[in-house]
Design an enzyme around this catalytic site. Structure first.
Site, PDB file in Angstrom:
ATOM      1  N   LYS A  92       0.691  -1.105   0.169  1.00 43.29           N
ATOM      2  CA  LYS A  92      -0.183   0.103   0.069  1.00 43.29           C
ATOM      3  C   LYS A  92       0.870   1.170  -0.070  1.00 43.29           C
ATOM      4  O   LYS A  92       0.402   2.526  -0.616  1.00 43.29           O
ATOM      5  CB  LYS A  92      -0.945   0.074   1.154  1.00 43.29           C
ATOM      6  CG  LYS A  92      -0.353   0.107   2.485  1.00 43.29           C
ATOM      7  CD  LYS A  92      -1.238   0.581   3.561  1.00 43.29           C
ATOM      8  CE  LYS A  92      -0.561   0.747   4.857  1.00 43.29           C
ATOM      9  NZ  LYS A  92       0.234   1.949   4.753  1.00 43.29           N
ATOM     10  N   THR A  93       1.975   1.214   0.786  1.00 41.78           N
ATOM     11  CA  THR A  93       2.800   2.449   0.713  1.00 41.78           C
ATOM     12  C   THR A  93       3.447   2.812  -0.565  1.00 41.78           C
ATOM     13  O   THR A  93       3.380   3.696  -1.263  1.00 41.78           O
ATOM     14  CB  THR A  93       3.824   2.203   1.738  1.00 41.78           C
ATOM     15  OG1 THR A  93       3.357   2.038   2.986  1.00 41.78           O
ATOM     16  CG2 THR A  93       4.858   3.442   1.806  1.00 41.78           C
ATOM     17  N   ASP A 144      -3.753   7.921   4.286  1.00 39.05           N
ATOM     18  CA  ASP A 144      -2.955   6.728   4.484  1.00 39.05           C
ATOM     19  C   ASP A 144      -3.515   6.105   5.833  1.00 39.05           C
ATOM     20  O   ASP A 144      -3.900   6.890   6.666  1.00 39.05           O
ATOM     21  CB  ASP A 144      -1.539   6.828   4.597  1.00 39.05           C
ATOM     22  CG  ASP A 144      -0.816   5.387   4.599  1.00 39.05           C
ATOM     23  OD1 ASP A 144      -1.405   4.273   4.161  1.00 39.05           O
ATOM     24  OD2 ASP A 144       0.433   5.664   4.951  1.00 39.05           O
ATOM     25  N   GLU A 145      -3.789   4.595   5.953  1.00 38.18           N
ATOM     26  CA  GLU A 145      -4.072   4.026   7.091  1.00 38.18           C
ATOM     27  C   GLU A 145      -5.435   4.657   7.654  1.00 38.18           C
ATOM     28  O   GLU A 145      -5.558   4.891   8.754  1.00 38.18           O
ATOM     29  CB  GLU A 145      -3.047   4.461   8.290  1.00 38.18           C
ATOM     30  CG  GLU A 145      -1.531   3.769   7.827  1.00 38.18           C
ATOM     31  CD  GLU A 145      -1.655   2.327   8.154  1.00 38.18           C
ATOM     32  OE1 GLU A 145      -2.575   1.702   8.053  1.00 38.18           O
ATOM     33  OE2 GLU A 145      -0.443   1.762   7.958  1.00 38.18           O
ATOM     34  N   GLN A 186      -7.346  -4.438   9.524  1.00 38.12           N
ATOM     35  CA  GLN A 186      -6.396  -4.191  10.572  1.00 38.12           C
ATOM     36  C   GLN A 186      -6.640  -3.049  11.266  1.00 38.12           C
ATOM     37  O   GLN A 186      -5.732  -2.140  11.808  1.00 38.12           O
ATOM     38  CB  GLN A 186      -4.917  -3.924   9.577  1.00 38.12           C
ATOM     39  CG  GLN A 186      -4.600  -4.953   9.113  1.00 38.12           C
ATOM     40  CD  GLN A 186      -2.934  -4.894   8.474  1.00 38.12           C
ATOM     41  OE1 GLN A 186      -2.130  -4.444   9.015  1.00 38.12           O
ATOM     42  NE2 GLN A 186      -3.040  -4.816   6.984  1.00 38.12           N
ATOM     43  N   ARG A 200       2.044 -10.834  10.340  1.00 34.77           N
ATOM     44  CA  ARG A 200       3.623 -10.437  10.481  1.00 34.77           C
ATOM     45  C   ARG A 200       4.658 -11.329  10.034  1.00 34.77           C
ATOM     46  O   ARG A 200       5.536 -11.084   9.727  1.00 34.77           O
ATOM     47  CB  ARG A 200       3.751  -9.728  11.798  1.00 34.77           C
ATOM     48  CG  ARG A 200       2.972  -8.857  12.594  1.00 34.77           C
ATOM     49  CD  ARG A 200       2.810  -7.642  11.749  1.00 34.77           C
ATOM     50  NE  ARG A 200       1.679  -7.709  11.070  1.00 34.77           N
ATOM     51  CZ  ARG A 200       1.501  -6.816   9.934  1.00 34.77           C
ATOM     52  NH1 ARG A 200       2.179  -6.078   9.690  1.00 34.77           N
ATOM     53  NH2 ARG A 200       0.392  -7.302   9.361  1.00 34.77           N
TER      54      ARG A 200
END
Length: 751
Positions: free
Chosen positions: A39-40, A219-220, A250, A629
């Site tokens: 996504k970044t 973002d986020e 998330q 993770r």
């Protein structure tokens, strides 16, 4: 999208979904980006693309995120692709709010040189309003006001009762706002709330900013709160291109005010929204994603997506059923040691747990085995304030000449013993013991307790009362160690919650709990928990759990403190960059590790006992975050028993383990629960091993006043309600009709 010819180099590395998201224009866009899906890369590439390919002026782009680190990374990566991106406004939400208010705050009567108050400043200001209230009470009210601002609630808003229903709270909030405005400063909540109010009250400013920022990127987005959503609505007009990036699976920061509905309802709140799913995962293998997905798929509140692994199937995750937390720590240590012999770096490993207090067992085991580790997101266990406070009290109980311990806890929590009084006591102790003529019993030179008693008559009434209170704590503790008793100890021994949020049990734990409660430390740190959402009382309880392994005697206390000091000394020697990471599940977001162990997968630990409905869904998302993770290997640990409340108690495997797809994990050890089985129905479905009302289920933990702790073996319905058969610590089985047991028979966690 129309064919735009050959792709530029920076676009050629994108997969089809990423490229579609970067090239999208026009309608609002929700990029639903799964864990490890890049996504970044998408959001930074989109900034560069808009400037380079679409001719958007950099100054007209506003991109906001939640941390300074994320904002810096976004700016650096965008500028690396397109240098002009440096001129875009890339900030955190709060940084943008401050920037906005310093340029436009005069319309609200706010000077551009305003100071931003932190939590401590807000508490101090409220303390001047709440007459004679303890600082802890003012701090709690300040926290409630901050939460109200997160939800965009004002003092007169009817919805404020959700935060605090008391009319006096509305009064405090109103007076706090008036005083803050009179001073001319703002708090952190104002950095979002007041810009939103200004944009609403001044249409000309709103029009100017909508003209200025033609592109708004977030973002986020799953971490945004209600106030931040309201700010976005004011900044975005019909001509604004709005793009948000996030993952509903998330959203794990509800305790900080994050509102998952912001992302779930985005398509409804912004008509015509395009949703693009990024479902190609570049981090984990397919078995790991299957485990994570099979749990979070049980949630009702999600937009839905299915991750596919670009790295292949990989190794099946391992589900280990272990005896207790000591075996769990040993299991983790052996995994690390075995891999280290084959050249695996310690830093490839991460041990994940639900609460900070769980780190103690791993820290102790790793120290003994000389495995280097680092605790991320918090101090190492014995360095935490509340633990050091309790240890200082224990140390002073052993040695009343311990000046360092005395200075730390004599006036903590505040009991009227000021700095000048402390110095007088220390000086009196240094002067030496009085002669036998002055005192019947000789005391050791430097005895601070004796010096405090001698000075007490000459102190002010407030200081004298405080000294007396502190000495009583020390004397009560000494009586316990010498075979005395204290009020409330009997109830504590049964493992039920005692006052102060702590419970005692076996061995030395009763002494630790009693001293923490009588000293006021447990109440003091419980107040900090309520204010900041920390887990300080849980850490004090874990210290008491560790003490339960030692006898309740002076010798036991000496051995316990010696063990701790040796561990602390070893920890200082073991510092290393190549270290195993010990970290809470909440702190793992945004990180990745080659090998991950998720621990404490038991009911009441993870998920927590009090989680239901929306909160249980957030616990599932937390499981998903933890599992994703892992890059190469994932291990899940569940213990048959655990030290809780100073006693070793049977536990039930986490319901999440029953939700994992059958065949997705390799099982080692034997499940302690007869009802355990992978691929069981969702939690809301009632199986054969549960009562009709859902209160009693096979494997559940129970407590009976006469028989102690036990575990349910079977449940069946009868004309008198459920019939429960449980096996207790003695090994004997008993049958009960719960409706006739009053309060003598209960499920663990009911009290």
């Amino acid at each position: 999208m129309p064919d735009r010819g050959p792709l530029s180099g920076y676009l050629s590395v994108l997969n089809p979904e990423q490229l579609e998201a970067v090239r999208h224009e026009g309608a609002p866009l929700l990029i639903l980006a799964g864990a490890g899906s890049g996504k970044t890369r998408v959001i930074t590439t989109k900034i560069a693309y808009l400037i380079r390919e679409r001719g958007v002026e950099p100054e007209s782009i506003l991109a906001v995120t939640f941390t300074n680190k994320a904002a810096r990374e976004m700016a650096e990566r965008a500028a690396a692709m397109e240098p002009r991106a440096e001129r875009a406004v890339l900030r955190t939400f709060h940084s943008f709010g401050s920037w906005f208010l310093r340029r436009n705050g005069a319309l609200l009567g706010l000077d551009s040189k305003f100071v931003i108050y932190d939590d401590d400043d807000s508490t101090t200001l409220l303390g001047s309003i709440m007459e004679d209230a303890p600082r802890a009470q003012a701090a709690k009210a300040a926290h409630a006001i901050a939460r109200a601002k997160d939800y965009f609630l004002s003092p007169d808003d009817p919805g404020l009762s959700v935060i605090d229903h008391r009319e006096e709270f509305r009064t405090w909030y109103r007076q706090y706002e008036e005083k803050l405005r009179a001073i001319g400063n703002v708090d952190f909540g104002d950095l979002i709330k007041r810009p939103t109010e200004l944009l609403r009250e001044h249409p000309e400013v709103r029009a100017r900013f909508r003209q200025r920022f033609r592109v708004v990127l977030v973002d986020e987005y799953q971490d945004s709160n209600v106030a931040q959503f309201e700010l976005l609505k004011e900044l975005c007009g019909p001509e604004t291109y709005l793009c948000v990036v996030g993952d509903d699976d998330q959203s794990i920061y509800r305790f900080r005010g994050a509102e998952v509905r912001n992302i779930l309802d985005f398509p409804d709140r912004f008509p015509g929204t395009t949703v693009i799913r990024l479902e190609r995962n570049y981090r984990s293998t397919s078995f790991i994603l299957q485990v994570a997905g099979s749990v979070v798929d049980r949630n009702q509140g999600r937009l839905g997506k299915t991750l596919t692994a670009e790295r292949g199937s990989g190794k099946k995750p391992t589900l280990a059923f272990l005896r207790d937390q000591d075996e769990e720590a040993s299991f983790c240590a052996e995994l690390v040691e075995r891999s280290a012999t084959s050249g695996v770096r310690y830093s490839d490993w991460a041990i994940l747990y639900r609460t900070n207090a769980q780190s103690l067992g791993f820290e102790t085991e790793f120290l003994h085995r000389r495995i280097p580790y680092r605790v991320v997101g918090s101090l190492k266990f014995y360095e935490r304030e509340e633990v050091k406070d309790a240890l200082a009290l224990l140390a002073f109980s052993l040695n009343p000449r311990d000046e360092v311990a005395f200075r730390r806890v004599a006036n903590k929590p505040a009991r009227g013993i000021g700095a000048a009084t402390l110095e007088r006591i220390v000086a009196e102790a240094a002067r030496g013991a009085p002669s036998p003529d002055e005192l019947e019993d000789a005391v050791l030179p430097g005895d601070l307790a004796a010096a405090a008693r001698r000075l007490s008559p000459s102190l002010s009434s407030k200081a004298r009362a405080g000294v007396g209170e502190f000495l009583r704590v020390v004397e009560t503790g000494a009586a316990l160690l010498s075979g005395g008793s204290s009020a409330g100890a009997g109830a504590a021994k049964k493992g039920r919650s005692a006052e102060g949020g702590l419970s005692a049990g076996e061995g030395l734990s009763e002494f630790v709990v009693r001293v923490a409660i009588d000293s006021g430390l447990s109440d003091y740190h419980r107040a900090q928990d309520e204010i900041a959402g920390t887990q300080r009382v849980a850490n004090l309880q874990e210290l008491a759990n560790a003490a339960s392994l030692y006898p309740a005697s002076v010798e036991g206390l000496v051995e316990f403190l010696e063990h701790i000091e040796l561990d602390r000394a070893s920890a200082a020697e073991e510092a290393s960059e190549d270290s195993v990471t010990l970290i809470t599940l909440h702190n793992t977001k945004g990180l990745e590790f080659r090998r991950v162990v998720m621990t404490g997968l038991e009911q009441g630990v993870f998920p927590r006992e009090d989680k239901k409905d929306d909160e249980l869904e957030e616990e599932r998302r937390l499981f998903y975050v933890g599992a994703t993770r892992a890059m190469d290997e994932l291990y899940l640990c569940s213990c048959a028993q655990r030290r809780l409340y100073g006693r070793t108690m049977p536990t039930e495997p986490s319901l999440f383990l029953r939700e994992i797809d059958e065949g997705a994990v390799r099982v080692v050890g034997r499940s302690p629960s007869a009802s355990m089985g992978l691929s069981a129905p969702p939690a809301h479905a009632r199986g054969a091993g549960a009562s009709a009302d859902g209160l009693w289920r096979v494997g559940g933990r129970v407590f009976h006043d006469d028989y102690g702790y036990g575990q349910i073996l079977s449940v069946r319905e009868s004309g008198e309600g459920p019939v429960v058969v449980a096996r207790f610590e003695s090994g004997r089985d008993f049958r009960f009709l719960p409706r006739y047991q009053s309060n003598s028979f209960m499920r663990i966690g009911d009290e």
